[in-house]
Design an enzyme around this catalytic site. Structure first.
Site, PDB file in Angstrom:
ATOM      1  N   CYS A 239       0.969  -1.210  -0.142  1.00 55.84           N
ATOM      2  CA  CYS A 239       0.129   0.138   0.099  1.00 55.84           C
ATOM      3  C   CYS A 239       0.954   1.311   0.043  1.00 55.84           C
ATOM      4  O   CYS A 239       0.857   2.197  -0.786  1.00 55.84           O
ATOM      5  CB  CYS A 239      -1.018  -0.164   1.256  1.00 55.84           C
ATOM      6  SG  CYS A 239      -2.009  -1.396   1.345  1.00 55.84           S
TER       7      CYS A 239
ATOM      8  N   GLU B 224       4.338   1.060   1.582  1.00 58.55           N
ATOM      9  CA  GLU B 224       5.748   0.663   1.883  1.00 58.55           C
ATOM     10  C   GLU B 224       6.713   0.515   1.015  1.00 58.55           C
ATOM     11  O   GLU B 224       6.422   0.775  -0.333  1.00 58.55           O
ATOM     12  CB  GLU B 224       5.436  -1.264   2.372  1.00 58.55           C
ATOM     13  CG  GLU B 224       4.616  -1.212   3.421  1.00 58.55           C
ATOM     14  CD  GLU B 224       3.331  -1.538   2.960  1.00 58.55           C
ATOM     15  OE1 GLU B 224       2.701  -0.914   1.846  1.00 58.55           O
ATOM     16  OE2 GLU B 224       2.680  -2.600   3.549  1.00 58.55           O
TER      17      GLU B 224
END
Lengths: 311, 808
Positions: free
Chosen positions: B446, B448
């Site tokens: 998402c 990272e």
């Protein structure tokens, strides 16, 4: 003239993107000499605080116990057959106790005495956004020149804090007030409601003579690039093609270069009832995109820059 | 580097050629389905290799699957690869954990959220495989290694780690660039040379042999697999009547004969490598969120040369990339019905980062970056997700084109990431991180951060509910079992604000310990039992070190986990309400508030009544309005959590990281969470990601942005997600777009990590709920990923509609 100078403010709206350059905070001042039929901020017209009542939010006495009625010392609040609150506008002294008691946000006092310093504290919050976008503070209303000293001090405070300033005005004020304020204005947005003095009075309650004479003097203190003349387009009332042509020719003759056509919208209509007022423009519909495009061509043909969507 | 000026005003919103239109239509019409071939092959393989080391067994199973799985090429495809036996099919991974299917065999095809077709014959095959795997799969291994204390606490804290058991190493990006530049044969040769150089009398060297052999088997299997596509293309070409298509098939054959074994020579070959590597990595272990790495960077030299030499046109490159998009969009994973509530919409979090900076710190935006924006807008798919890296010197034109793409796409592509926070965060956090690698970061999952082909993360998704943590601290007992929680009294014991914060700190400390203890056996199980030799070979420095990814092979972050934090706004608003109502204003007593929470604000016999107390709670300051009273609480609470997590090291010098990118877990965790002091009723959603609680941010976008930016994003080393919903209308003017871009730049000036937008209006969404068949194309962004709106569960749909709409 200090930061302690106070004025009547009815709203401070952050992230205004349609009222001047960049991302702005719009400070709405209360009180206006005009009563434009299409006014979308009816709560801005009167000078002092007012009680607003959003009936749809009232859940009724059975549910909440109607603390508003209990706290009203003036006896201006009662319950109707459906157990909802009813405001007696004549009896109400706008003490605000009922608004404090209502937990559903159905009652609120609009208009608050604020010091320049307080307003600036709020305006300062979005400084990072102004810096990025070339935005700043816009003072509007109501009519800011109805509170000339407060407006001048506030605009000066913003300029002293290195913020870009803009003023929205209908121009209906003594020239010395306008002149004093303009010293602290980076961008002026001046409304012309209608070219004809008689019709102007029918639409706004006042003649346009004072505004027009002020407009003739604006370029003695401002550069054309710092001024935008705004024409409302309210189908059936003002902004017909002849009106626009008349006003456009007038401002061209005075040396202005930038205008903005402001289409009528109905977003303010529902607010009238909240302040015990009657909306008189029922049935008026916003101008179509085609009409607006035609008018835009009209002003551009006369050599003016139409600024919608450009700032 | 870009040769164009101005932004492309209108993107097509549909694939650019008849071919890709047809391919997309086929994709949309195909029903997601389960293919059992892999399960059968893997089970047969593992049954025949029981005496071998796990790493070799995994390689041999991988080889068997690639050799024997049915492969297919669809009409019109220019880029080939398969992730399963049929279009929009998906394999299962019984060696990890698919036993949840036992209870859902008959419902998985018909369930409301993310159904997968499964026929009767395949159900039987599944049962046969399941029998072998129930005591041998990775979940069983991890379970056996987990302490009882942790298992018990897990139920109370409701920390979900199931995703980490259902597949292999994930949340990374393989070294696709290396394969494009050097060819897989170079990797094979490196492994061969390393084996040659081993001193078998040295125990350390001796231990490397199985891994290196496994690399040889795996990488050779992929080269052979590409050869199968070449052969199939040739076979189809021989039977093809249309001379144009025949030539295309012959070109596919030539391409797959050459890559990925040898270095790519053209843009087309580079794109084909991406498709084959992305698919083969999925087939090995189906890790979640395997990113492409910086596609625009490693494809650009080929694009530039092919354009210069007239080998390709911009339109031709666009079509190839659109074909690639459809191949990548095939990747997925079947998850349990329960998991679909957390991650609904067939998400797989495949990220394609664009823009940003070069390792030397120059602006890296190039023509392929712009091409990929067009691909994303044209294809309107939920995967892959284009994410743009923005930095101080990002050309305005690129940011404006991103805004235009967001507006066209409507569903949140691209998400925008802030180099100026992310790069320093990685330099500070990852031991040994070089400046060049930090500048070269890529995005996965998402929000990272990974370093393509060099490691980080590895274990995905490990979510903690701050709602549950709040319940524990308020009640002082386990809300499920009623057992008192050690050392901590409930809310009645708090005399003042400091007592409350002490209770929070104690709960956080306890929770962080459990989370860490939970992840250790999982990493151990992956490391020892499913080391993923193929993916490891595509991670520097595994071959040279002779060690797999988790075994110390990866250059960065031998294993990194991150704790996803769910419900930060709910927590901060709740603590602010207690502080305001009970400690500051004294308008309710703690006992009254406690009773109101226990009765879900519904007891009307008290004074004040439950609903009255709820109104007071709702009236307390709310995060998202630029009010330091509550915004600073959110910041302090997060900092406490981050500090407690950092006490535990995932490798020497590297503390346990945290992220706020909890997909749609705020809904699931909300269902099991009682009433909270922010006025939220039991069972309703917690706040999502680092966004304000639904409908509570009422001061406009600048205030919301300031609240969110007030958090210390730089400390949340695996990132944060900030979801803003935008109406498309005012974006129609040039000034409106510029101001939007300025809003984004300001969020980044203030230290934000990531921002994403849903440019849709509520009416459209409601219409889509009523007539889903008319809105099959409508993509919305659900926190960390995008999904087809009509494929979402109703509760998620409702939640999206409810979120505050910022009128722009």
């Amino acid at each position: 003239m200090t930061g302690k100078t106070t004025g009547q403010v009815f709203n401070i709206q952050r992230y205004s993107i349609h009222d001047g350059a960049g991302i702005r905070t719009l400070v709405f001042l209360k009180g206006c000499p005009f009563r434009c039929l299409w006014c979308s901020n009816p709560e801005s017209q009167k000078a002092g605080p007012e009680l607003g009542y959003i009936e749809s939010r009232c859940v009724g006495a059975v549910s909440c116990g109607a603390p508003c009625v209990a706290v009203c010392a003036a006896g201006a609040l009662s319950l109707n057959a459906e157990d909802r609150a009813v405001v007696d506008r004549q009896g109400c002294d706008v003490c605000g106790k009922c608004a404090g008691a209502c937990r559903k946000g159905a009652l609120k006092v609009v208009g608050r005495e604020m010091m320049v310093d307080e307003v600036m504290a709020e305006v300062e919050k979005d400084r990072a956004f102004y810096r990025r976008s070339g935005g700043g503070m816009t003072v509007g209303g109501g009519e800011p020149l109805a509170q000339p000293e407060f407006t001048a001090v506030l605009l000066k405070a913003a300029q002293d804090a290195f913020l870009h300033t803009a003023l929205e005005t209908c121009g209906h004020a003594p020239w010395r007030h306008l002149e004093a304020v303009l010293r602290h204005v980076d961008q002026l947005q001046f409304d012309l409601k209608h070219p004809d003095p008689v019709r102007h009075r029918e639409l706004t309650g006042q003649s346009n003579e004072l505004a027009l004479s002020n407009l003739e003097r604006v370029l003695s203190v401002k550069a054309p690039g710092d001024v935008i003349i705004r024409f409302p387009v309210v189908p059936g009332y003002t902004g017909e093609i002849e009106d626009i042509q008349d006003m456009a020719r007038f401002v061209v003759r005075l040396g202005f270069t930038q205008v903005e056509l402001v289409p009528y919208h109905m977003l303010g209509a529902s607010k009238y009832a909240q302040y015990g007022m009657v909306y008189r423009l029922d049935g008026c519909v916003p101008p179509s995109e085609t009409v607006m495009a035609g008018l835009r061509r009209t002003v551009e043909d006369l050599g003016l820059a139409e600024m919608t969507g450009r700032i | 580097m870009s040769t164009e000026t101005g932004i492309r005003e209108e993107t097509k919103l549909c694939p650019s050629t008849p071919r890709t239109k047809q391919l997309k239509k086929a994709y949309m019409e195909a029903k997601p389905n389960i293919c059992l071939e892999r399960s059968v092959l893997v089970t047969e393989s593992y049954k025949s290799t029981e005496a071998l080391p796990p790493v070799l067994r995994q390689a041999l199973a991988f080889d068997k699957v690639l050799t024997e799985m049915p492969i297919w090429i669809q009409d019109g495809e220019l880029v080939v690869s398969n992730i399963a036996s049929r279009p929009r099919g998906i394999f299962l991974f019984p060696e990890y954990d698919d036993l949840w299917l036992r209870k859902e065999l008959d419902t998985v095809s018909t369930r409301p959220a993310d159904p997968w077709l499964l026929n009767e014959e395949d159900k039987e095959k599944w049962r046969n495989c399941a029998e072998y795997w129930q005591r041998r799969n990775l979940a069983a291994v991890a379970d056996a290694l987990t302490l009882d204390e942790v298992k018990a606490a897990q139920r109370v804290l409701f920390i979900d780690i199931s995703m980490g058991k259902q597949g292999g190493i994930g949340h990374i990006a393989p070294d696709i660039e290396g394969v494009i530049r050097h060819g897989l044969n170079a990797y094979i040769e490196a492994a061969e040379n390393h084996i040659q150089s081993l001193d078998h009398t040295d125990p350390e060297d001796y231990a490397k042999l199985p891994f290196l052999k496994a690399v040889l088997i795996s990488d050779r299997a992929v080269v052979k697999w590409a050869g199968r596509f070449a052969a199939l293309a040739r076979e189809k070409a021989a039977m093809e009547g249309d001379p144009v298509r025949r030539q295309e098939l012959e070109q596919i054959a030539e391409t797959c004969d050459w890559v990925p074994a040898k270095p790519a020579r053209t843009f087309r070959e580079a794109v084909q490598v991406v498709a084959l590597i992305m698919a083969s990595v999925q087939i090995e272990s189906n890790g979640v969120s395997i990113g492409t790495g910086r596609l625009d960077q490693y494809c650009y030299p080929f694009y530039e040369r092919d354009m210069r030499e007239g080998v390709i046109t911009r339109d031709g490159a666009l079509e190839l990339l659109e074909c690639l998009w459809l191949k990548i969009a095939e990747s997925n994973r079947v998850v349990s019905a329960r998991s679909t509530y957390v991650h609904t919409g067939y998400p797989f979090w495949i990220q394609v980062p664009i823009g940003g900076q070069t390792p030397d710190g120059y602006d890296a935006t190039n023509d392929v970056s712009y091409l990929l924006l067009d691909v994303s807008s044209n294809m309107q798919l939920h995967e892959p997700t284009v994410s743009a890296r923005i930095h101080k010197k990002t050309p305005d034109r690129f940011l404006m084109q991103c805004c235009q793409a967001i507006k066209s796409h409507g569903g949140g592509h691209p998400a925008l990431f802030n180099d100026e926070v992310i790069i320093p965060s990685q330099l500070a956090y990852v031991p040994g991180m070089t400046k060049e690698d930090a500048y070269d970061y890529c995005i996965i999952g998402c929000s990272e951060i990974s370093f393509a082909g060099k490691g980080t993360e590895g274990i995905p998704y490990h979510a903690v509910s701050l709602g549950r943590l709040l319940e524990l601290m308020l009640q002082g007992k386990d809300p499920v079992t009623g057992m008192p929680v050690e050392h901590v009294g409930g809310m009645l014991a708090w005399e003042n604000f400091d007592d409350m914060m002490r209770a929070y700190r104690e709960q956080v400390r306890r929770c962080a310990r459990i989370m860490f203890l939970q992840i250790l056996p999982l990493v151990e199980a992956h490391n020892k039992h499913r080391p993923c030799p193929y993916l490891s070979s595509l991670t520097i420095d595994c071959i040279r070190r002779g060690r797999s990814y988790f075994d110390g092979g990866a250059l960065y972050g031998n294993w990194v986990v991150n704790a996803c934090i769910v419900g930060i706004a709910t927590l901060a608003n709740s603590l602010a309400a207690v502080r305001k109502l009970v400690f500051d204003d004294r308008s309710v007593s703690m006992a009254q508030l406690k009773h109101a929470l226990e009765t879900n604000f519904e007891d009307t016999s008290t004074s004040p009544t439950g609903p009255e107390i709820q109104d007071m709670c709702m009236g307390a300051p709310k995060y998202g309005n630029d009010e330091p009273y509550v915004d600073n609480l959110a910041k302090d609470c997060l900092n406490i959590l981050v500090k407690e997590l950092r006490r535990y090291e995932t490798m020497p010098g590297q503390g346990y990281g945290a992220t706020i990118s909890p997909v749609a877990a705020h809904i699931t965790y909300g269902v099991i969470c009682g009433a909270t002091p922010d006025g939220r009723k039991a069972g309703t959603p917690l706040s999502d990601a680092c966004s304000p609680a639904q409908g509570t941010d009422v001061n406009g976008p600048t205030a919301t942005i300031k609240s969110v930016a007030n958090l210390e994003h730089i400390n949340l080393v695996q990132g944060t997600i900030f979801n803003m919903k935008m109406h498309p209308g005012p974006l129609g003017t040039r000034a409106g777009m510029v101001k939007w871009a300025d809003l984004i730049r300001t969020y980044f000036d203030l230290g934000g990590w990531e921002i994403q937008f849903n440019v849709v209006d509520a009416d459209t969404l409601k219409a889509a709920q009523k007539e889903p068949e008319k809105y099959r194309d409508l993509v919305v962004r659900v926190v960390g990923y995008s999904a087809f709106f009509v494929e979402l569960d109703q509760a998620v749909q409702d939640d999206i509609i409810r979120r505050t709409e910022h009128g722009i």
